[in-house]
Write an enzyme that holds these catalytic residues in place. Structure first.
Site, PDB file in Angstrom:
ATOM      1  CE  LYS A 141      -3.423   2.848   0.360  1.00 49.29           C
ATOM      2  NZ  LYS A 141      -4.265   2.934   1.553  1.00 49.29           N
ATOM      3  CE  LYS A 147      -1.844   9.262   7.191  1.00 47.81           C
ATOM      4  NZ  LYS A 147      -1.751   7.925   6.553  1.00 47.81           N
TER       5      LYS A 147
END
Length: 308
Positions: free
Chosen positions: A183, A253
């Site tokens: 991911k 992030k």
């Protein structure tokens, strides 16, 4: 470490945000198909809880209550900080989870934290799977998400039917942390691709070419991609970068997670570093809460002339 191979009788769902709420609803609709007659959910937003109770989901008053009653716990949280707090707080999941339960992290979390939590929960005979979801909110609503899964293979076999309730493409990637690796690196590649598209669009427009023609031509050639047809044509071309979407701050992030992973592997990633600088400039210019392809506005802004 072993976990109960029976279907979970009670499923707990933590986090009813942009992706979590539709996943929870889809799971609630199909819970009887997987032999889970009861679902409970926890979120700090009471309005979100009220919406899922319309699907027969019970509202938990605390993390401790949810953890104590659930055979399977799914977490859909903004990032590693929230996952760590949810799991390790004095009244959190680890302190109250039942032996033999399974936990699935559906969010994007650093690999080192994922592995640390998996080891910690194993000490209580609790399976811990990293299963970050990919694709859009619309895919979450339609139950057509993609999921990369890391963790013990026997536990994956047990939880795959649950994941099938809101995903159509599920890939078992290997041991703990491998789902997060996929991911995180997927997002890094996407960010770099969209940044390249934004650069190309800016150059074309400033050189007198219609951006729509450019992108249509690229879609017929080797530069075609999911990023072009979605982020390029649906966000970059019309200049639509709304708030309350996947923001620049959230994207930053995720990119930081990729850069940290690369550092631990002894790899330099200049492309990702360049995109991080674009994200930082976008935030400085007031676009931190906007949909992250807003980096196009940074590229379109003229550079300040050099000081003499």
């Amino acid at each position: 470490m072993t976990t109960d191979n029976k279907a979970p009788k009670t499923i707990g769902f933590i986090g009813l945000g942009v992706m979590g709420e539709p996943m929870c609803r889809n799971l609630a609709v199909r819970r009887n198909d997987i032999g889970a007659p009861r679902m409970i959910a926890y979120d700090l937003d009471n309005d979100r809880l009220k919406r899922v109770t319309a699907q027969g989901v019970e509202a938990a008053l605390s993390l401790a209550e949810l953890a104590n009653q659930s055979d399977l716990i799914l977490m859909s949280l903004p990032g590693g900080k929230q996952v760590e707090e949810t799991c390790n707080a004095a009244n959190g999941v680890f302190a109250h989870v039942k032996s033999g339960a399974t936990i699935i992290d559906l969010g994007t979390t650093p690999v080192d934290l994922t592995r640390s939590l998996a080891e910690k929960f194993a000490s209580k005979n609790v399976g811990y799977m990293d299963a970050p979801v990919a694709r859009t909110r619309q895919a979450a609503e339609q139950g057509t998400l993609a999921i990369s899964v890391g963790g013990a293979e026997d536990v994956f076999a047990k939880v795959e039917p649950i994941l099938n309730c809101f995903a159509t493409d599920i890939t078992y990637c290997g041991g703990s942390g491998s789902g997060q690796m996929v991911k995180i690196l997927n997002n890094m590649i996407l960010f770099e691709t969209v940044a390249a598209l934004a650069e190309a669009l800016s150059v074309a427009r400033k050189s007198g070419m219609d951006g729509e023609i450019l992108f249509k031509a690229l879609a017929n050639g080797s530069a075609d991609s999911f990023a072009l047809r979605n982020h390029g044509m649906k966000a970059l071309l019309p200049g639509e970068f709304p708030e309350k979407a996947f923001s620049t701050l959230y994207a930053t992030k995720d990119l930081e997670y990729a850069l940290d992973l690369a550092k631990s592997a002894g790899v330099t990633m200049p492309g990702a570093e360049n995109v991080r600088q674009l994200f930082e400039k976008a935030a400085e210019q007031g676009y931190g809460e906007n949909y992250w392809p807003v980096v196009a506005k940074v590229l379109d802004k003229p550079e300040d002339p050099p000081q003499e």
